[in-house]
Each structure stands twice: as C-alpha cells, then as structure tokens.
Write a protein that holds these residues in place. Structure first.
Motif, PDB file in Angstrom:
ATOM      1  N   PHE A  45       1.221  -0.967   0.703  1.00 47.89           N
ATOM      2  CA  PHE A  45      -0.028  -0.417  -0.161  1.00 47.89           C
ATOM      3  C   PHE A  45       1.276   1.227   0.082  1.00 47.89           C
ATOM      4  O   PHE A  45       1.639   1.136   0.256  1.00 47.89           O
ATOM      5  N   SER A  64       0.099   7.832  -0.608  1.00 48.44           N
ATOM      6  CA  SER A  64      -1.269   8.614  -1.606  1.00 48.44           C
ATOM      7  C   SER A  64      -2.349   8.428  -0.719  1.00 48.44           C
ATOM      8  O   SER A  64      -3.457   9.393  -0.815  1.00 48.44           O
ATOM      9  N   LEU A  65      -2.196   7.777   0.612  1.00 50.67           N
ATOM     10  CA  LEU A  65      -3.431   8.159   1.339  1.00 50.67           C
ATOM     11  C   LEU A  65      -3.447   9.223   2.244  1.00 50.67           C
ATOM     12  O   LEU A  65      -4.373  10.610   2.378  1.00 50.67           O
ATOM     13  N   GLU A 110      -6.209  -4.533  -1.358  1.00 55.34           N
ATOM     14  CA  GLU A 110      -7.251  -3.236  -1.628  1.00 55.34           C
ATOM     15  C   GLU A 110      -7.210  -2.998  -0.623  1.00 55.34           C
ATOM     16  O   GLU A 110      -7.431  -4.163   0.306  1.00 55.34           O
ATOM     17  N   GLN A 138      -8.050   2.384  -1.309  1.00 57.24           N
ATOM     18  CA  GLN A 138      -7.255   2.464  -1.435  1.00 57.24           C
ATOM     19  C   GLN A 138      -6.909   0.558  -2.307  1.00 57.24           C
ATOM     20  O   GLN A 138      -6.714  -0.193  -2.281  1.00 57.24           O
ATOM     21  N   SER A 165      -3.339  -1.262  -4.602  1.00 55.91           N
ATOM     22  CA  SER A 165      -1.856  -0.730  -5.015  1.00 55.91           C
ATOM     23  C   SER A 165      -1.423  -2.462  -5.533  1.00 55.91           C
ATOM     24  O   SER A 165      -2.382  -3.358  -5.256  1.00 55.91           O
ATOM     25  N   ALA A 219      -0.681   2.668  -6.674  1.00 57.64           N
ATOM     26  CA  ALA A 219      -1.641   2.869  -5.721  1.00 57.64           C
ATOM     27  C   ALA A 219      -2.421   3.822  -6.097  1.00 57.64           C
ATOM     28  O   ALA A 219      -2.235   4.942  -6.660  1.00 57.64           O
ATOM     29  N   THR A 229      -5.810   5.922  -4.167  1.00 54.76           N
ATOM     30  CA  THR A 229      -6.468   5.712  -3.065  1.00 54.76           C
ATOM     31  C   THR A 229      -7.778   7.436  -3.225  1.00 54.76           C
ATOM     32  O   THR A 229      -7.715   8.291  -3.865  1.00 54.76           O
TER      33      THR A 229
END
Length: 402
Positions: A43, A47-48, A295, A335, A337, A350, A352
């Motif tokens: 992950f 991005s998160l 995911e 998300q 990835s 990835a 999100t």
C-alpha cells in the motif's frame, strides 16, 4: 530573503520527517493486523496521506484539528506547502532525465448541483494540481464510479483496475477525492534472467513453495544488524537529481517478521540509522520475483488510529458553498495498490479514493562477505533518498500469491 528561504527549507524538511513518521505508524497498524498475517500486502501511505490532506483543507473546527494532529502538521498551510513540493519536485516524472517513470496526480469529482467554495477550488487547483469533474451522483452514480475507475486505470498505466467496488458510489455521494501514484524503476544493476532459478521459500505455516529467485555476484548495499538484515537496491538515476531505492528487511528468524515490523515502525529514527550506506561483498545472494495486488477500505484503520471526526457530520464545511456543507462526512476511503519486482526493476502503483457523502551516517570498516537470502517472509519499502519520502510499503509472505 536568505533567512526566510532557510526557514522554509527547515519547515519542509520537518514536514517530510513527519510524513515518514505517519507512514510508519500506519504501516505498523496495517501490517500487524492478525487478519492479514498470512497475506501479502502493498500500500502507499503517501497516497493515503495526500487524500487526507485534501480533506483537511476543506475542514474546520475539531475535525480539522484532529486531521492536522494525525498528519503531524501545524496548519493547512504546511500541508499545502508539502503537497506542492511533492507535486513539483519529489514526485515529478524522472523518465526524461533517465530516472524512474513517475506519475502523482489528484482528482476531484463533485455533484453538479452543488457549487464548490471558490477558495477551496483554487486551493485544489494551485497546490494539489487536482483535475475537477462536475458529475451527476444523484441519477448516474454507477456511471460516475466507472469514470473514476477509468481515471485510476489510465493514470496507473493499466496497473490498477476496478478500483471502486460496485455500489460504493451512490446517490448520496457528493464529492470524491482521489490520488493516483505510479512508479516504474529500472535497477541500476539489472539481474541476469538466465541466472534466475527456483528455490524453496518458507511460509509462516511451516510449509514451503518453489519460487523463482534472482541472484547476482555484484557487491550490494547490505547492513547486518541485531536480528535482521537490510538490502537496498537502487534504481537507475540517469541525470535525475533524486535517488530512489527499494529496501528489503529480512528477519534472521523464519517467523520473525511481526517482531521486525514492530521494531521498524516504532522508532522514527530507525530507517536513518539502519539503512545500508555502503556496498559490501556478498556470499549467497537471492531475492524472489513477486507481484502483489492489495486493496483496503481504510476507514476502520484510521478510526483505530484516532482519526474519527471526519467520518461524522459537521466538520467538512469549507468545501462547498451550500447549506448541505453541514451534512457532509467521509463515508469511505478505498486504496488499491500493485507492485511487481523482477529482473529489470519494479512497477508499482496505488490509488486512494475518499467519498464525501451527506445523510439523507555512519561508515564502519568493510565487513566480510554477507549472505542475503530472502527465502522467508520479509518487509519492503520504496523510498526517495534525499527527502526520505516513502512511496510504497508492504510485506511478502508468499511470493506466489499475486
């Protein structure tokens, strides 16, 4: 002017350090989840973090305070500066200079009947470089979900397909925020495919599987530490000023991954102290080929980490210019990835997505040759060296499980 520039550089440096701390905190909680103990995971904490930063700039009051605390940031201004740096320099495409191919893009989908606050739209445009789309959630929710999936697939060069599950976008959805991160790096020293051979990889359940292992006789960046080893494989840099590497953290014990994850993620200085800085002669050297798709719906993970208010009504009031702003809340964060590691290098991606809904250096003497045989579960991460930015992190418990 020079003093102001130095203060800004120190602030940005601190922001990147905080970004690493957040990344490792999320990593520890995700990878220590017992339900995922025997699953491969990849992950992107980055991005998160980006999507949460976008949400934070459209929040206020206790909700914004909680988001800023979680993101270890003093103000939304700091978040904007960090994201601006990521977009313009740290994660700009390196391919033209002979470095890794990189793409880091943001998107916002908004219900067409709701006007955005002009200041929020400008902020998304200028600092987050987000693309906007006005859509019909009320009557065409499924089509919007397909549009977001198409965007994700396009921005990750086909690696991330079917990001949003059927039914995840509905007539109550009002905004979708998305970040897509794509990375493709070629090894500085590629592996010879003719030398790749099958060996046993030991699983956590005591069994083993035959897996293709890559090997090389070249000197490698390896550090041998108390109970584990770290291998660093740099990507081809060309004339790019940045440097990207993947690191493999291999516990000495076959079942030592859980303890190692805890050790790596519990100490903010761990990476800087323990990443290998010099090449050493290798003895036995083997790492498996693997590709992983993973995911997650991250809402429950974030709530366990103390981030609860964005998922309740009333705090996301600086996004839209409408009375409905009091009824907005985050209803989901997805998300998906992917990573592939082979003889040529690494491909990783990835995406999100968040839904907003309404209700109704240290140099030791040269060591002797070091073995590095990754034939049991290990941790990995992809990192930009100068900023310390972690792009992807994960674990491999069975290289055959895609």
């Amino acid at each position: 002017m020079a003093r102001r520039r130095m203060m800004m550089q120190n602030l940005i440096g601190k922001s990147f350090t905080n970004l690493t701390n957040i990344s490792m905190n999320i990593t520890k909680h995700l990878l220590s989840n017992q339900k995922l103990k025997e699953e491969n995971v990849v992950f992107s904490p980055l991005s998160l973090n980006t999507v949460l930063s976008m949400i934070a700039t459209g929040s206020e009051g206790p909700t914004q305070k909680q988001l800023l605390s979680f993101l270890q940031s003093e103000s939304t201004g700091d978040l904007k500066s960090l994201c601006s740096q990521l977009v313009s320099s740290v994660l700009s495409d390196g391919a033209p200079a002979g470095g890794p191919c990189l793409s880091y893009v943001n998107g916002v989908w908004v219900e067409q009947t709701i006007p955005l606050q002009p200041s929020f739209k400008q902020l998304m445009n200028t600092d987050f470089k987000a693309a906007f789309a006005a859509v019909d959630f009320v009557n065409k929710a499924n089509e919007v979900g397909e549009e977001v999936n198409f965007w994700a697939e396009k921005e990750t060069k086909g690696l991330i397909k079917n990001l949003l599950p059927p039914g995840s976008v509905n007539s109550l959805t009002r905004l979708i925020f998305a970040n897509a991160l794509y990375f493709k790096g070629v090894w500085k020293q590629q592996f010879d495919t003719t030398k790749t051979k099958d060996y046993d990889f030991d699983l956590l359940n005591g069994k083993s599987v035959k897996v293709p292992f890559m090997t090389s006789k070249n000197d490698q960046f390896i550090s041998s530490l108390d109970g584990f080893k770290v291998l660093g494989l740099p990507y081809k840099q060309g004339k790019d000023e940045r440097a990207f590497s993947i690191y493999f953290f291999l516990p000495d014990k076959k079942d030592g991954l859980s303890n190692l994850i805890d050790k790596v993620a519990s100490d903010s200085e761990f990476l800087e102290r323990n990443l290998p800085r010099r090449k050493v002669e290798v003895g036995k050297f083997r790492i498996p080929r693997f590709n992983i798709s993973f995911e997650i719906e991250a809402s429950e993970l974030l709530k366990k980490l103390g981030l609860a208010l964005p998922f309740t009504l009333g705090g996301l009031t600086k996004m839209v210019d409408s009375p409905i702003s009091q009824e907005l809340y985050v209803s989901g964060i997805f998300q998906k990835s992917f990573i592939e590691v082979n003889e040529e290098g690494t491909k990783a991606a990835a995406v999100t997505v968040s839904f907003i809904s309404s209700r109704s250096r240290y140099s030791p003497p040269p060591p002797p040759p070091i073995d590095f045989v990754a034939d049991h579960p290990f941790l990995f991460l992809i990192r930009e060296e100068f900023s310390g930015t972690i792009l992807f992190v994960g674990k491999v418990v069975n290289p055959l499980d895609g």
